[in-house]
Motif scaffolding. Sequence first.
Motif, short mmCIF file in Angstrom:
data_model
loop_
_atom_site.label_atom_id
_atom_site.label_comp_id
_atom_site.label_asym_id
_atom_site.label_seq_id
_atom_site.Cartn_x
_atom_site.Cartn_y
_atom_site.Cartn_z
N GLY A 135 9.63 -15.41 0.98
CA GLY A 135 8.55 -15.44 0.00
C GLY A 135 7.68 -14.20 0.06
O GLY A 135 6.58 -14.17 -0.48
N LEU A 136 8.16 -13.18 0.73
CA LEU A 136 7.33 -11.99 0.93
C LEU A 136 7.41 -11.01 -0.24
O LEU A 136 6.57 -10.12 -0.36
CB LEU A 136 7.75 -11.29 2.24
N GLY A 137 8.40 -11.18 -1.09
CA GLY A 137 8.53 -10.34 -2.28
C GLY A 137 8.58 -8.86 -1.94
O GLY A 137 9.37 -8.43 -1.09
N ALA A 138 7.68 -8.10 -2.59
CA ALA A 138 7.68 -6.64 -2.41
C ALA A 138 7.24 -6.24 -1.01
O ALA A 138 7.44 -5.09 -0.61
CB ALA A 138 6.76 -6.02 -3.44
N TRP A 139 6.64 -7.18 -0.28
CA TRP A 139 6.17 -6.86 1.07
C TRP A 139 7.30 -6.91 2.10
O TRP A 139 7.16 -6.42 3.21
CB TRP A 139 5.07 -7.85 1.50
N TYR A 140 8.41 -7.51 1.71
CA TYR A 140 9.49 -7.77 2.67
C TYR A 140 9.98 -6.48 3.36
O TYR A 140 9.97 -6.37 4.59
CB TYR A 140 10.64 -8.48 1.96
N ILE A 141 10.38 -5.50 2.57
CA ILE A 141 10.94 -4.27 3.15
C ILE A 141 9.89 -3.48 3.94
O ILE A 141 10.16 -3.09 5.08
CB ILE A 141 11.64 -3.41 2.06
N PRO A 142 8.67 -3.27 3.39
CA PRO A 142 7.66 -2.56 4.20
C PRO A 142 7.36 -3.26 5.54
O PRO A 142 7.25 -2.59 6.56
CB PRO A 142 6.42 -2.56 3.30
N ILE A 143 7.30 -4.59 5.52
CA ILE A 143 7.02 -5.32 6.77
C ILE A 143 8.15 -5.10 7.77
O ILE A 143 7.91 -4.81 8.95
CB ILE A 143 6.81 -6.83 6.49
N LEU A 144 9.39 -5.21 7.28
CA LEU A 144 10.54 -4.99 8.17
C LEU A 144 10.54 -3.58 8.75
O LEU A 144 10.83 -3.38 9.93
CB LEU A 144 11.85 -5.24 7.43
N LEU A 145 10.22 -2.61 7.90
CA LEU A 145 10.23 -1.21 8.37
C LEU A 145 9.14 -0.98 9.42
O LEU A 145 9.36 -0.30 10.41
CB LEU A 145 10.07 -0.24 7.19
N ILE A 146 7.96 -1.58 9.20
CA ILE A 146 6.87 -1.43 10.17
C ILE A 146 7.29 -2.05 11.51
O ILE A 146 7.08 -1.45 12.58
CB ILE A 146 5.57 -2.09 9.63
N LEU A 147 7.89 -3.24 11.46
CA LEU A 147 8.32 -3.90 12.70
C LEU A 147 9.41 -3.08 13.40
O LEU A 147 9.40 -2.95 14.63
CB LEU A 147 8.83 -5.32 12.39
N ALA A 148 10.33 -2.51 12.61
CA ALA A 148 11.40 -1.69 13.21
C ALA A 148 10.81 -0.44 13.87
O ALA A 148 11.22 -0.06 14.97
CB ALA A 148 12.42 -1.30 12.14
N VAL A 149 9.82 0.17 13.21
CA VAL A 149 9.19 1.37 13.79
C VAL A 149 8.47 1.00 15.09
O VAL A 149 8.53 1.75 16.08
CB VAL A 149 8.21 2.02 12.77
N ALA A 150 7.82 -0.17 15.11
CA ALA A 150 7.13 -0.62 16.33
C ALA A 150 8.12 -0.77 17.48
O ALA A 150 7.86 -0.35 18.62
CB ALA A 150 6.40 -1.94 16.06
N LYS A 151 9.28 -1.37 17.19
CA LYS A 151 10.31 -1.53 18.23
C LYS A 151 10.85 -0.17 18.68
O LYS A 151 11.04 0.09 19.87
CB LYS A 151 11.48 -2.38 17.69
N PHE A 152 11.08 0.67 17.71
CA PHE A 152 11.60 2.01 17.99
C PHE A 152 10.65 2.75 18.95
O PHE A 152 11.07 3.29 19.97
CB PHE A 152 11.71 2.76 16.65
#
Lengths: 147, 215
Positions: free
Chosen positions: A82-99
Amino acid sequence: MANLWQKLTHHKGNGWWNLPHTASNELNPPHEGPVGGAWLGNWWRFWTHGGVSHAGPKFYWLVGFILAVITALEVWAFALEGLGAWYIPILLILAVAKFIGVVAYFMHLRFDKPMFTWFFASSMVVGVLIFVALMFLMENAHTPVLF
Amino acid sequence: MTQAVAIDHHEPIENTSTGLNSRKLMMWAFLGSDVMFFGAFIATYLVYRGKSLVGPYPSEILDIPLTTLSTFVLLMSSLAMVLALHYVKDGERNKGTLWILAVVVLGAIFMGFQFYEFREFGHLGLTPRTNIFGTTFFILTGIHGAHVTIGIIWMGFMAYSSHKGALRPDNALDLEIAGLYWHFVDIVWIVIFTVIYLISANDGPPPGMESMITH
């Protein structure tokens, strides 16, 4: 706020992000916590070997746990639908945090000589530029789909 | 040349013009080039994303729960790696050997997951020659898998070396360099898991072409 920023990003007076001028200021301060000095450094020192090292097993377990939690959050975001347009930015932020978590703490860049950080960061910049250039090049070339 | 003994303790200034250990710098240089290598393949995947005219499509075959599990395993192998380095530097040989072995085992489990996934995809009709998704997916994840396999072999040698007492605090740099490679493989997977799996998991046929496409 500025003070906190200094504590988080600086390496015993020599900025973590500053390009070292000589070999002598690349030395690794032996009694500094993973995220700076003062009260924050003292708290982190609890997770180290009594201040004789930057990070001990407890600290690495903590980082591992945080990385696992971030992975769980990624999958949760996927399942939420249900995140809509926020889905990809949220995933990218989380991936960058892990990175950053792996590169800074597991690969020791946070504790190592700053020149290595500069070296890897500049590679990342060039890598991202190649990535973006390829995307533009191939998107605009209207590459035919073969199959 | 003086070798860096430990990160966690006072490191000597290397007798080089940069003050950096040459072998460690070489590994970082390699990793920098590998960033560009993987960057090119990830960009290629994204350019062709959603452009396959025949199935199977990502939405039909990607198994997110299974890949989440394998991602977690690889993440934990990175934790095992950093613990192994810590114990080797501390001169705790048995613990060091044990954690290096844990890296080998976790890496092998990850490869087991990948082998299973590739096999399942084959059963479902997806091969590198089926469609553009298959081509870009198998090349990217296959190259990553090759990196992991090399890392497992390298770690196997490190475990043997540690077991025999040849890996000591004074030459822990050998393990540190191998560890940099291993962690890099992990961070590449962080990107692949996000881009190929989580972001692409719902991809189907190209928009507007669903009715024209046969499976």
